[in-house]
Design a protein around this motif. Structure first.
Motif, PDB file in Angstrom:
ATOM      1  N   ASN A 131       0.829  -1.205   0.000  1.00  0.00           N
ATOM      2  CA  ASN A 131       0.000   0.000   0.000  1.00  0.00           C
ATOM      3  C   ASN A 131       0.863   1.255   0.000  1.00  0.00           C
ATOM      4  O   ASN A 131       0.581   2.208  -0.725  1.00  0.00           O
ATOM      5  CB  ASN A 131      -0.936   0.009   1.207  1.00  0.00           C
ATOM      6  CG  ASN A 131      -2.103  -0.935   1.040  1.00  0.00           C
ATOM      7  OD1 ASN A 131      -2.355  -1.463  -0.030  1.00  0.00           O
ATOM      8  ND2 ASN A 131      -2.812  -1.170   2.135  1.00  0.00           N
ATOM      9  N   SER A 132       1.917   1.241   0.797  1.00  0.00           N
ATOM     10  CA  SER A 132       2.813   2.399   0.843  1.00  0.00           C
ATOM     11  C   SER A 132       3.485   2.621  -0.509  1.00  0.00           C
ATOM     12  O   SER A 132       3.515   3.735  -1.025  1.00  0.00           O
ATOM     13  CB  SER A 132       3.868   2.190   1.937  1.00  0.00           C
ATOM     14  OG  SER A 132       4.713   3.299   2.022  1.00  0.00           O
ATOM     15  N   ALA A 133       3.996   1.549  -1.091  1.00  0.00           N
ATOM     16  CA  ALA A 133       4.686   1.663  -2.383  1.00  0.00           C
ATOM     17  C   ALA A 133       3.732   2.096  -3.497  1.00  0.00           C
ATOM     18  O   ALA A 133       4.105   2.863  -4.388  1.00  0.00           O
ATOM     19  CB  ALA A 133       5.341   0.327  -2.740  1.00  0.00           C
ATOM     20  N   GLU A 166       8.829   9.728  -6.232  1.00  0.00           N
ATOM     21  CA  GLU A 166       9.720   8.855  -5.468  1.00  0.00           C
ATOM     22  C   GLU A 166       9.594   9.173  -3.988  1.00  0.00           C
ATOM     23  O   GLU A 166       9.327  10.310  -3.607  1.00  0.00           O
ATOM     24  CB  GLU A 166      11.167   9.046  -5.926  1.00  0.00           C
ATOM     25  CG  GLU A 166      11.413   8.482  -7.303  1.00  0.00           C
ATOM     26  CD  GLU A 166      12.882   8.504  -7.677  1.00  0.00           C
ATOM     27  OE1 GLU A 166      13.738   8.699  -6.781  1.00  0.00           O
ATOM     28  OE2 GLU A 166      13.171   8.329  -8.857  1.00  0.00           O
ATOM     29  N   GLY A 167       9.766   8.147  -3.167  1.00  0.00           N
ATOM     30  CA  GLY A 167       9.707   8.332  -1.731  1.00  0.00           C
ATOM     31  C   GLY A 167      10.247   7.097  -1.034  1.00  0.00           C
ATOM     32  O   GLY A 167      10.717   6.157  -1.685  1.00  0.00           O
ATOM     33  N   THR A 168      10.180   7.109   0.273  1.00  0.00           N
ATOM     34  CA  THR A 168      10.676   5.974   1.051  1.00  0.00           C
ATOM     35  C   THR A 168       9.577   5.437   1.965  1.00  0.00           C
ATOM     36  O   THR A 168       8.592   6.120   2.251  1.00  0.00           O
ATOM     37  CB  THR A 168      11.883   6.376   1.928  1.00  0.00           C
ATOM     38  OG1 THR A 168      11.481   7.406   2.830  1.00  0.00           O
ATOM     39  CG2 THR A 168      13.054   6.833   1.069  1.00  0.00           C
ATOM     40  N   MET A 169       9.803   4.205   2.401  1.00  0.00           N
ATOM     41  CA  MET A 169       8.926   3.582   3.391  1.00  0.00           C
ATOM     42  C   MET A 169       9.826   2.893   4.416  1.00  0.00           C
ATOM     43  O   MET A 169      10.946   2.488   4.105  1.00  0.00           O
ATOM     44  CB  MET A 169       7.983   2.585   2.729  1.00  0.00           C
ATOM     45  CG  MET A 169       8.656   1.492   1.973  1.00  0.00           C
ATOM     46  SD  MET A 169       7.447   0.539   1.026  1.00  0.00           S
ATOM     47  CE  MET A 169       8.566  -0.512   0.116  1.00  0.00           C
ATOM     48  N   THR A 204       1.140  10.702   1.373  1.00  0.00           N
ATOM     49  CA  THR A 204      -0.188  11.153   1.779  1.00  0.00           C
ATOM     50  C   THR A 204      -1.168   9.993   1.768  1.00  0.00           C
ATOM     51  O   THR A 204      -1.061   9.065   0.954  1.00  0.00           O
ATOM     52  CB  THR A 204      -0.711  12.265   0.845  1.00  0.00           C
ATOM     53  OG1 THR A 204      -0.690  11.784  -0.499  1.00  0.00           O
ATOM     54  CG2 THR A 204       0.144  13.511   0.949  1.00  0.00           C
ATOM     55  N   TRP A 205      -2.120  10.045   2.681  1.00  0.00           N
ATOM     56  CA  TRP A 205      -3.159   9.029   2.796  1.00  0.00           C
ATOM     57  C   TRP A 205      -4.135   9.187   1.641  1.00  0.00           C
ATOM     58  O   TRP A 205      -4.460  10.309   1.227  1.00  0.00           O
ATOM     59  CB  TRP A 205      -3.890   9.181   4.121  1.00  0.00           C
ATOM     60  CG  TRP A 205      -5.001   8.203   4.306  1.00  0.00           C
ATOM     61  CD1 TRP A 205      -6.329   8.454   4.191  1.00  0.00           C
ATOM     62  CD2 TRP A 205      -4.876   6.815   4.628  1.00  0.00           C
ATOM     63  NE1 TRP A 205      -7.045   7.301   4.424  1.00  0.00           N
ATOM     64  CE2 TRP A 205      -6.174   6.282   4.693  1.00  0.00           C
ATOM     65  CE3 TRP A 205      -3.795   5.971   4.856  1.00  0.00           C
ATOM     66  CZ2 TRP A 205      -6.418   4.950   4.983  1.00  0.00           C
ATOM     67  CZ3 TRP A 205      -4.043   4.645   5.143  1.00  0.00           C
ATOM     68  CH2 TRP A 205      -5.338   4.149   5.214  1.00  0.00           C
ATOM     69  N   ARG A 206      -4.589   8.083   1.110  1.00  0.00           N
ATOM     70  CA  ARG A 206      -5.537   8.109   0.003  1.00  0.00           C
ATOM     71  C   ARG A 206      -6.874   7.571   0.490  1.00  0.00           C
ATOM     72  O   ARG A 206      -7.001   6.388   0.789  1.00  0.00           O
ATOM     73  CB  ARG A 206      -5.025   7.244  -1.146  1.00  0.00           C
ATOM     74  CG  ARG A 206      -5.932   7.249  -2.335  1.00  0.00           C
ATOM     75  CD  ARG A 206      -5.376   6.366  -3.437  1.00  0.00           C
ATOM     76  NE  ARG A 206      -6.505   5.835  -4.160  1.00  0.00           N
ATOM     77  CZ  ARG A 206      -6.578   4.636  -4.661  1.00  0.00           C
ATOM     78  NH1 ARG A 206      -5.572   3.822  -4.551  1.00  0.00           N
ATOM     79  NH2 ARG A 206      -7.636   4.233  -5.292  1.00  0.00           N
ATOM     80  N   HIS A 207      -7.863   8.449   0.603  1.00  0.00           N
ATOM     81  CA  HIS A 207      -9.206   8.016   0.996  1.00  0.00           C
ATOM     82  C   HIS A 207      -9.887   7.394  -0.217  1.00  0.00           C
ATOM     83  O   HIS A 207      -9.880   7.963  -1.306  1.00  0.00           O
ATOM     84  CB  HIS A 207     -10.037   9.199   1.497  1.00  0.00           C
ATOM     85  CG  HIS A 207      -9.542   9.723   2.801  1.00  0.00           C
ATOM     86  ND1 HIS A 207      -9.817   9.108   3.992  1.00  0.00           N
ATOM     87  CD2 HIS A 207      -8.769  10.786   3.089  1.00  0.00           C
ATOM     88  CE1 HIS A 207      -9.235   9.784   4.972  1.00  0.00           C
ATOM     89  NE2 HIS A 207      -8.593  10.810   4.442  1.00  0.00           N
ATOM     90  N   THR A 239      -1.069  11.863   9.005  1.00  0.00           N
ATOM     91  CA  THR A 239      -0.960  13.305   9.190  1.00  0.00           C
ATOM     92  C   THR A 239      -0.403  13.874   7.889  1.00  0.00           C
ATOM     93  O   THR A 239      -0.140  13.128   6.940  1.00  0.00           O
ATOM     94  CB  THR A 239       0.011  13.664  10.345  1.00  0.00           C
ATOM     95  OG1 THR A 239       1.334  13.291   9.960  1.00  0.00           O
ATOM     96  CG2 THR A 239      -0.378  12.983  11.642  1.00  0.00           C
ATOM     97  N   SER A 240      -0.169  15.160   7.876  1.00  0.00           N
ATOM     98  CA  SER A 240       0.438  15.765   6.680  1.00  0.00           C
ATOM     99  C   SER A 240       1.882  15.297   6.509  1.00  0.00           C
ATOM    100  O   SER A 240       2.465  15.454   5.440  1.00  0.00           O
ATOM    101  CB  SER A 240       0.372  17.292   6.770  1.00  0.00           C
ATOM    102  OG  SER A 240       1.059  17.726   7.932  1.00  0.00           O
ATOM    103  N   ASP A 241       2.468  14.713   7.553  1.00  0.00           N
ATOM    104  CA  ASP A 241       3.854  14.217   7.498  1.00  0.00           C
ATOM    105  C   ASP A 241       3.956  12.772   7.029  1.00  0.00           C
ATOM    106  O   ASP A 241       5.063  12.257   6.871  1.00  0.00           O
ATOM    107  CB  ASP A 241       4.519  14.326   8.876  1.00  0.00           C
ATOM    108  CG  ASP A 241       4.707  15.766   9.295  1.00  0.00           C
ATOM    109  OD1 ASP A 241       4.907  16.627   8.411  1.00  0.00           O
ATOM    110  OD2 ASP A 241       4.657  16.034  10.509  1.00  0.00           O
ATOM    111  N   GLY A 242       2.836  12.079   6.845  1.00  0.00           N
ATOM    112  CA  GLY A 242       2.895  10.702   6.383  1.00  0.00           C
ATOM    113  C   GLY A 242       1.886   9.803   7.057  1.00  0.00           C
ATOM    114  O   GLY A 242       1.037  10.243   7.826  1.00  0.00           O
ATOM    115  N   THR A 243       2.008   8.520   6.753  1.00  0.00           N
ATOM    116  CA  THR A 243       1.082   7.507   7.247  1.00  0.00           C
ATOM    117  C   THR A 243       1.863   6.428   7.979  1.00  0.00           C
ATOM    118  O   THR A 243       2.960   6.071   7.579  1.00  0.00           O
ATOM    119  CB  THR A 243       0.312   6.870   6.064  1.00  0.00           C
ATOM    120  OG1 THR A 243      -0.380   7.901   5.371  1.00  0.00           O
ATOM    121  CG2 THR A 243      -0.673   5.820   6.535  1.00  0.00           C
ATOM    122  N   SER A 244       1.249   5.899   9.033  1.00  0.00           N
ATOM    123  CA  SER A 244       1.846   4.801   9.782  1.00  0.00           C
ATOM    124  C   SER A 244       0.767   3.761  10.059  1.00  0.00           C
ATOM    125  O   SER A 244      -0.323   4.102  10.527  1.00  0.00           O
ATOM    126  CB  SER A 244       2.432   5.315  11.096  1.00  0.00           C
ATOM    127  OG  SER A 244       3.014   4.269  11.825  1.00  0.00           O
TER     128      SER A 244
END
Length: 165
Positions: free
Chosen positions: A73-75, A83-86, A108-111, A140-145
């Motif tokens: 899901n993150s990828a 590009e980004g990291t997980m 960012t979270w995808r609703h 949050t605006s900083d990412g998803t966990s």
């Protein structure tokens, strides 16, 4: 003692090559958010789990499947073509016999409206909830966990014995 994801106490942290103890052991890696990294992290996590814990086949496969789902899901969704990291952070708490799996990203979270999903998609989150003993998502605006907890996970006594030699 420091606090981990969602405030879980982590106690003393050790690196991904350490033996479990009453304090615990941890596997922590940050990789590119892509399919190749998902496969590599899943493989490395499987090796770590087999080395450090005594999990029956079903429990091992449950942990690997939920980690794979969260990483995928993150990828796939977090960066939407950028590009980004997980990060995969797994902590074993020997005192509680619990395994905490945390997959996080800086995207960012995808609703998604489940009714708008084709019937071949949208099963990852319910699967993660069903296979773990506890699951939570924070964004949050900083990412998803995504944090998943597995109870009743025993340390591998062979690893403990080898560490004391």
């Amino acid at each position: 003692m420091t606090a981990g994801p969602a405030g879980y106490p982590f106690g003393i942290m050790t690196d991904s090559n350490s033996s479990p103890s009453a304090a615990g052991a941890e596997f922590a890696r940050t990789e590119s958010a892509d399919a190749l990294s998902v496969a590599r992290l899943r493989h490395d996590l499987a090796d770590w789990l087999r080395t450090h814990l005594t999990l029956d086949r079903d429990r091992l496969n449950d942990v690997l499947l939920v980690a794979n789902e969260a990483l995928t899901n993150s990828a796939e969704y977090a960066y939407r073509g950028r590009e980004g990291t997980m990060t995969l952070d797994v902590h074993y708490d020997g005192a509680e016999g619990s395994l905490l799996v945390d997959v996080s990203d800086r995207g960012t979270w995808r609703h998604v409206d489940p009714a708008a999903q084709p019937n071949t998609r949208g099963r990852g989150l319910p699967l993660m909830r069903a296979l773990s003993d506890r699951m939570s998502i924070s964004w949050t605006s900083d990412g998803t966990s995504v944090q998943m907890r597995f109870d009743n996970c025993a340390a591998d006594v062979r690893a403990d014995a080898m560490a004391s030699v």
